[in-house]
Scaffold this motif. Sequence first.
Motif, PDB file in Angstrom:
ATOM      1  N   LEU A  79       0.847  -1.193   0.000  1.00 36.92           N
ATOM      2  CA  LEU A  79       0.000   0.000   0.000  1.00 36.92           C
ATOM      3  C   LEU A  79       0.885   1.247   0.000  1.00 36.92           C
ATOM      4  O   LEU A  79       1.871   1.324   0.736  1.00 36.92           O
ATOM      5  N   LYS A  80       0.515   2.197  -0.834  1.00 38.55           N
ATOM      6  CA  LYS A  80       1.253   3.458  -0.921  1.00 38.55           C
ATOM      7  C   LYS A  80       0.370   4.594  -0.405  1.00 38.55           C
ATOM      8  O   LYS A  80      -0.802   4.709  -0.806  1.00 38.55           O
ATOM      9  N   LEU A  81       0.924   5.456   0.438  1.00 39.27           N
ATOM     10  CA  LEU A  81       0.176   6.553   1.031  1.00 39.27           C
ATOM     11  C   LEU A  81       0.023   7.693   0.031  1.00 39.27           C
ATOM     12  O   LEU A  81       1.016   8.196  -0.504  1.00 39.27           O
ATOM     13  N   ILE A  82      -1.223   8.110  -0.194  1.00 37.10           N
ATOM     14  CA  ILE A  82      -1.497   9.185  -1.149  1.00 37.10           C
ATOM     15  C   ILE A  82      -1.579  10.527  -0.413  1.00 37.10           C
ATOM     16  O   ILE A  82      -0.853  11.475  -0.728  1.00 37.10           O
ATOM     17  N   TYR A  83      -2.486  10.633   0.525  1.00 36.74           N
ATOM     18  CA  TYR A  83      -2.676  11.813   1.345  1.00 36.74           C
ATOM     19  C   TYR A  83      -3.087  11.377   2.739  1.00 36.74           C
ATOM     20  O   TYR A  83      -3.597  10.278   2.931  1.00 36.74           O
ATOM     21  N   TYR A  84      -2.880  12.261   3.705  1.00 36.07           N
ATOM     22  CA  TYR A  84      -3.371  12.002   5.041  1.00 36.07           C
ATOM     23  C   TYR A  84      -3.838  13.302   5.685  1.00 36.07           C
ATOM     24  O   TYR A  84      -3.557  14.400   5.183  1.00 36.07           O
ATOM     25  N   SER A  85      -4.561  13.142   6.793  1.00 36.14           N
ATOM     26  CA  SER A  85      -5.098  14.296   7.507  1.00 36.14           C
ATOM     27  C   SER A  85      -4.997  14.033   9.002  1.00 36.14           C
ATOM     28  O   SER A  85      -5.316  12.940   9.463  1.00 36.14           O
ATOM     29  N   VAL A  86      -4.563  15.034   9.746  1.00 33.31           N
ATOM     30  CA  VAL A  86      -4.427  14.868  11.194  1.00 33.31           C
ATOM     31  C   VAL A  86      -5.588  15.503  11.946  1.00 33.31           C
ATOM     32  O   VAL A  86      -5.606  15.499  13.183  1.00 33.31           O
ATOM     33  N   GLY A  87      -6.545  16.045  11.203  1.00 24.18           N
ATOM     34  CA  GLY A  87      -7.728  16.629  11.822  1.00 24.18           C
ATOM     35  C   GLY A  87      -8.459  17.489  10.806  1.00 24.18           C
ATOM     36  O   GLY A  87      -7.934  17.774   9.718  1.00 24.18           O
ATOM     37  N   ALA A  88      -9.663  17.878  11.147  1.00 26.78           N
ATOM     38  CA  ALA A  88     -10.465  18.696  10.233  1.00 26.78           C
ATOM     39  C   ALA A  88      -9.703  19.955   9.837  1.00 26.78           C
ATOM     40  O   ALA A  88      -9.120  20.635  10.689  1.00 26.78           O
ATOM     41  N   GLY A  89      -9.672  20.214   8.540  1.00 31.79           N
ATOM     42  CA  GLY A  89      -9.012  21.393   8.006  1.00 31.79           C
ATOM     43  C   GLY A  89      -7.532  21.243   7.745  1.00 31.79           C
ATOM     44  O   GLY A  89      -6.887  22.163   7.224  1.00 31.79           O
ATOM     45  N   ILE A  90      -6.954  20.070   8.059  1.00 28.99           N
ATOM     46  CA  ILE A  90      -5.513  19.854   7.906  1.00 28.99           C
ATOM     47  C   ILE A  90      -5.269  18.617   7.049  1.00 28.99           C
ATOM     48  O   ILE A  90      -5.706  17.515   7.398  1.00 28.99           O
ATOM     49  N   THR A  91      -4.584  18.808   5.930  1.00 31.94           N
ATOM     50  CA  THR A  91      -4.227  17.678   5.078  1.00 31.94           C
ATOM     51  C   THR A  91      -2.770  17.810   4.651  1.00 31.94           C
ATOM     52  O   THR A  91      -2.213  18.915   4.675  1.00 31.94           O
ATOM     53  N   ASP A  92      -2.173  16.691   4.258  1.00 30.85           N
ATOM     54  CA  ASP A  92      -0.786  16.737   3.804  1.00 30.85           C
ATOM     55  C   ASP A  92      -0.539  15.599   2.825  1.00 30.85           C
ATOM     56  O   ASP A  92      -1.255  14.585   2.832  1.00 30.85           O
ATOM     57  N   LYS A  93       0.471  15.785   1.984  1.00 28.54           N
ATOM     58  CA  LYS A  93       0.801  14.819   0.957  1.00 28.54           C
ATOM     59  C   LYS A  93       1.525  13.619   1.545  1.00 28.54           C
ATOM     60  O   LYS A  93       2.315  13.743   2.477  1.00 28.54           O
ATOM     61  N   GLY A  94       1.251  12.459   0.943  1.00 33.36           N
ATOM     62  CA  GLY A  94       1.982  11.260   1.269  1.00 33.36           C
ATOM     63  C   GLY A  94       3.026  10.981   0.223  1.00 33.36           C
ATOM     64  O   GLY A  94       3.600  11.893  -0.373  1.00 33.36           O
ATOM     65  N   GLU A  95       3.239   9.699  -0.051  1.00 33.39           N
ATOM     66  CA  GLU A  95       4.294   9.269  -0.968  1.00 33.39           C
ATOM     67  C   GLU A  95       3.941   9.475  -2.442  1.00 33.39           C
ATOM     68  O   GLU A  95       4.801   9.793  -3.264  1.00 33.39           O
ATOM     69  N   VAL A  96       2.647   9.330  -2.809  1.00 34.20           N
ATOM     70  CA  VAL A  96       2.240   9.367  -4.218  1.00 34.20           C
ATOM     71  C   VAL A  96       1.029  10.279  -4.420  1.00 34.20           C
ATOM     72  O   VAL A  96      -0.036   9.847  -4.823  1.00 34.20           O
ATOM     73  N   PRO A  97       1.142  11.598  -4.192  1.00 30.46           N
ATOM     74  CA  PRO A  97      -0.020  12.484  -4.248  1.00 30.46           C
ATOM     75  C   PRO A  97      -0.410  13.005  -5.634  1.00 30.46           C
ATOM     76  O   PRO A  97      -1.515  13.527  -5.808  1.00 30.46           O
ATOM     77  N   ASN A  98       0.484  12.854  -6.623  1.00 31.84           N
ATOM     78  CA  ASN A  98       0.224  13.486  -7.921  1.00 31.84           C
ATOM     79  C   ASN A  98      -1.020  12.915  -8.584  1.00 31.84           C
ATOM     80  O   ASN A  98      -1.191  11.704  -8.701  1.00 31.84           O
ATOM     81  N   GLY A  99      -1.886  13.817  -9.043  1.00 35.26           N
ATOM     82  CA  GLY A  99      -3.113  13.426  -9.711  1.00 35.26           C
ATOM     83  C   GLY A  99      -4.309  13.323  -8.783  1.00 35.26           C
ATOM     84  O   GLY A  99      -5.404  12.987  -9.233  1.00 35.26           O
ATOM     85  N   TYR A 100      -4.091  13.609  -7.516  1.00 35.96           N
ATOM     86  CA  TYR A 100      -5.152  13.488  -6.517  1.00 35.96           C
ATOM     87  C   TYR A 100      -5.264  14.771  -5.689  1.00 35.96           C
ATOM     88  O   TYR A 100      -4.309  15.515  -5.568  1.00 35.96           O
ATOM     89  N   ASN A 101      -6.444  14.956  -5.118  1.00 36.81           N
ATOM     90  CA  ASN A 101      -6.651  16.035  -4.160  1.00 36.81           C
ATOM     91  C   ASN A 101      -7.574  15.541  -3.052  1.00 36.81           C
ATOM     92  O   ASN A 101      -8.389  14.646  -3.271  1.00 36.81           O
ATOM     93  N   VAL A 102      -7.436  16.143  -1.873  1.00 31.95           N
ATOM     94  CA  VAL A 102      -8.287  15.766  -0.748  1.00 31.95           C
ATOM     95  C   VAL A 102      -8.775  17.020  -0.041  1.00 31.95           C
ATOM     96  O   VAL A 102      -8.248  18.118  -0.235  1.00 31.95           O
ATOM     97  N   SER A 103      -9.771  16.820   0.802  1.00 36.79           N
ATOM     98  CA  SER A 103     -10.253  17.873   1.692  1.00 36.79           C
ATOM     99  C   SER A 103     -10.707  17.203   2.979  1.00 36.79           C
ATOM    100  O   SER A 103     -11.035  16.020   2.997  1.00 36.79           O
TER     101      SER A 103
END
Lengths: 114, 113
Positions: B43-67
């Motif tokens: 499994l490869k990490l794309i994005y993660y979030s540590v709480g509402a309103g906070i997101t950060d890129k993982g290992e393979v974020p290109n082509g994706y977005n999160v909220s």
Amino acid sequence: SQKIEQNSEALNIQEGKTATLTCNYTNYSPAYLQWYRQDPGRGPVFLLLIRENEKEKRKERLKVTFDTTLKQSLFHITASQPADSATYLCALGPSGGGADGLTFGKGTHLIIQP
Amino acid sequence: NAGVTQTPKFRILKIGQSMTLQCTQDMNHNYMYWYRQDPGMGLKLIYYSVGAGITDKGEVPNGYNVSRSTTEDFPLRLELAAPSQTSVYFCASSPDRAGTEAFFGQGTRLTVV
């Protein structure tokens, strides 16, 4: 770069024997290590966690060891059963100051034969 | 107790289309993650979030977005789908960072043709 190695080929074990799976890592200093089970078409399910200052953890028929000098974890299933057949994933937690999220190995496909 | 719920379970997209993979958890976990799993790969990490309103890129974020507008929901957006995004996507959550277990959803199998 970080690298995690698990036996990626299938591991065949006879029912009742102990299955031992290996997880080796390089260029990494994880704060903890986890093992997950994944069945076909399903998400991973957590089994055990062991921290960097612990040598061994047990849960029922499962045992995990963690050797930070060898950079290796061993996962044992004693008295194995056909129902234990699945893919087992090793996952490393972030090292100090590292990005959040787990880093997974490719998994070992375990087959317990009756 | 639903845990982590992902929708849809399966989807076929045409190249260039966009879609949102939905993920919701009912455990009040702060941490949420998106992973992709390709055959024979970890499994490869794309994005993660540590709480509402906070997101950060993982290992393979290109082509994706999160909220992450709420604690419960963490949707993953694919813009301009490409064949390289054919994969199984897993959403996960955990109470915190300090070595607690991650709870995974059932996955979304996405094929881009």
